[in-house]
Write a protein that holds these residues in place. Structure first.
Motif, short mmCIF file in Angstrom:
data_model
loop_
_atom_site.label_atom_id
_atom_site.label_comp_id
_atom_site.label_asym_id
_atom_site.label_seq_id
_atom_site.Cartn_x
_atom_site.Cartn_y
_atom_site.Cartn_z
N LYS A 34 86.67 40.84 -83.13
CA LYS A 34 88.01 40.55 -82.63
C LYS A 34 88.97 41.74 -82.67
CE LYS A 34 90.03 36.00 -82.42
NZ LYS A 34 90.41 34.83 -83.16
N PRO A 35 89.01 42.51 -83.75
CA PRO A 35 89.97 43.61 -83.75
C PRO A 35 89.66 44.73 -82.75
CG PRO A 35 89.22 43.12 -85.99
CD PRO A 35 88.37 42.33 -85.05
N TYR A 36 88.41 44.82 -82.31
CA TYR A 36 87.99 45.95 -81.49
C TYR A 36 87.70 45.60 -80.03
CZ TYR A 36 87.44 47.97 -86.09
OH TYR A 36 87.67 48.41 -87.36
N LEU A 37 87.30 44.35 -79.78
CA LEU A 37 86.89 43.96 -78.44
C LEU A 37 87.84 42.92 -77.86
CD1 LEU A 37 83.04 43.57 -78.97
CD2 LEU A 37 84.32 45.64 -78.38
N ASP A 38 88.08 43.03 -76.57
CA ASP A 38 88.94 42.10 -75.86
C ASP A 38 88.25 40.75 -75.73
OD1 ASP A 38 91.39 41.77 -74.03
OD2 ASP A 38 89.71 41.13 -72.76
N LEU A 39 88.96 39.69 -76.10
CA LEU A 39 88.38 38.34 -76.08
C LEU A 39 87.94 37.93 -74.68
CD1 LEU A 39 87.63 35.78 -77.59
CD2 LEU A 39 89.98 35.00 -77.28
N VAL A 40 88.73 38.24 -73.66
CA VAL A 40 88.37 37.88 -72.29
C VAL A 40 87.07 38.58 -71.88
CG1 VAL A 40 89.10 38.02 -69.88
CG2 VAL A 40 90.76 37.41 -71.64
N MET A 41 86.94 39.84 -72.25
CA MET A 41 85.71 40.57 -71.94
C MET A 41 84.51 39.96 -72.67
SD MET A 41 86.69 44.57 -72.01
CE MET A 41 87.73 45.34 -70.80
N MET A 42 84.71 39.59 -73.94
CA MET A 42 83.62 38.97 -74.70
C MET A 42 83.20 37.65 -74.05
SD MET A 42 84.29 39.75 -78.75
CE MET A 42 85.88 38.97 -78.88
N GLU A 43 84.18 36.87 -73.60
CA GLU A 43 83.87 35.61 -72.93
C GLU A 43 83.13 35.85 -71.62
OE1 GLU A 43 87.78 33.95 -72.80
OE2 GLU A 43 87.56 32.96 -74.75
N ASP A 44 83.53 36.89 -70.86
CA ASP A 44 82.82 37.25 -69.62
C ASP A 44 81.36 37.56 -69.91
OD1 ASP A 44 85.14 37.02 -68.13
OD2 ASP A 44 85.49 39.20 -67.99
N VAL A 45 81.14 38.36 -70.93
CA VAL A 45 79.77 38.75 -71.29
C VAL A 45 78.98 37.52 -71.72
CG1 VAL A 45 78.40 40.09 -72.93
CG2 VAL A 45 80.41 41.12 -71.86
N SER A 46 79.61 36.66 -72.50
CA SER A 46 78.95 35.45 -72.96
C SER A 46 78.52 34.57 -71.78
CB SER A 46 79.89 34.67 -73.88
OG SER A 46 79.33 33.45 -74.26
N ARG A 47 79.43 34.36 -70.83
CA ARG A 47 79.10 33.56 -69.65
C ARG A 47 78.00 34.21 -68.82
NH1 ARG A 47 84.55 32.46 -69.66
NH2 ARG A 47 85.05 34.28 -68.39
N ALA A 48 78.10 35.52 -68.61
CA ALA A 48 77.14 36.22 -67.77
C ALA A 48 75.74 36.24 -68.37
CB ALA A 48 77.60 37.66 -67.52
N THR A 49 75.67 36.29 -69.69
CA THR A 49 74.35 36.33 -70.34
C THR A 49 73.83 34.96 -70.69
OG1 THR A 49 75.37 36.64 -72.52
CG2 THR A 49 74.72 38.63 -71.31
N GLY A 50 74.74 33.95 -70.64
CA GLY A 50 74.33 32.59 -71.00
C GLY A 50 74.16 32.41 -72.49
N LYS A 51 74.77 33.29 -73.27
CA LYS A 51 74.64 33.22 -74.73
C LYS A 51 75.96 32.77 -75.33
CE LYS A 51 71.15 36.76 -74.66
NZ LYS A 51 70.78 38.13 -74.98
N GLU A 52 75.85 32.07 -76.45
CA GLU A 52 77.04 31.54 -77.11
C GLU A 52 77.77 32.64 -77.86
OE1 GLU A 52 78.20 28.22 -80.47
OE2 GLU A 52 76.28 28.09 -79.45
N LEU A 53 79.08 32.68 -77.68
CA LEU A 53 79.92 33.69 -78.31
C LEU A 53 80.15 33.35 -79.77
CD1 LEU A 53 81.66 36.23 -77.98
CD2 LEU A 53 83.54 34.74 -77.30
N ASP A 54 79.82 34.30 -80.64
CA ASP A 54 80.08 34.20 -82.08
C ASP A 54 80.75 35.50 -82.47
OD1 ASP A 54 80.10 33.86 -84.80
OD2 ASP A 54 77.96 34.25 -85.05
N GLU A 55 82.02 35.44 -82.88
CA GLU A 55 82.81 36.63 -83.09
C GLU A 55 82.63 37.27 -84.45
OE1 GLU A 55 86.88 35.79 -82.07
OE2 GLU A 55 86.20 34.41 -80.53
N GLY A 56 81.99 36.59 -85.38
CA GLY A 56 81.89 37.11 -86.74
C GLY A 56 80.67 37.98 -86.95
N PRO A 57 80.71 38.76 -88.03
CA PRO A 57 79.54 39.57 -88.36
C PRO A 57 78.41 38.69 -88.86
CG PRO A 57 81.21 39.80 -90.06
CD PRO A 57 81.81 38.97 -88.96
N LYS A 58 77.21 39.16 -88.73
CA LYS A 58 76.07 38.43 -89.26
C LYS A 58 76.05 38.58 -90.76
CE LYS A 58 73.14 38.90 -85.23
NZ LYS A 58 71.92 39.44 -84.66
#
Length: 101
Positions: A34-58
């Motif tokens: 979250k502090p480094y990546l734009d949320l809208v961009m992360m959501e775009d990537v999530s939709r495009a890849t079909g993977k669920e967005l998880d913002e936290g570290p593993k």
């Protein structure tokens, strides 16, 4: 910061799988997204890849569970601050009393 730059480049170049890989590498290194990546961009990537967005570290170790594990709670921080303030106040009052006598 390098991961964020690569993520933004891949996103802009429509290389969503590569952008997702950058997000995964950041999480593997326990970097919060979250502090480094734009949320809208992360959501775009999530939709495009079909993977669920998880913002936290593993997290390492076995599957979740609660507490322990060397994590510092807000209560611990509060107690440390209280002790530090009490120690500082004690030193100040001792120093000022010495000058008053």
């Amino acid at each position: 910061d390098c991961y964020a730059l690569l993520f933004e480049y891949y996103h802009g170049d429509k290389r969503m799988d590569d952008a997702w890989a950058m997000m995964e590498q950041m999480k593997d290194r326990n970097i919060l997204l979250k502090p480094y990546l734009d949320l809208v961009m992360m959501e775009d990537v999530s939709r495009a890849t079909g993977k669920e967005l998880d913002e936290g570290p593993k997290r390492g170790g076995g599957g979740g569970g609660g507490g322990g594990g060397g994590e510092i709670s807000d209560d611990d921080i509060g107690e440390e601050l209280d002790e530090s303030i009490e120690e500082s106040m004690g030193e100040e009052s001792m120093g000022s009393e010495g000058g008053r006598k």
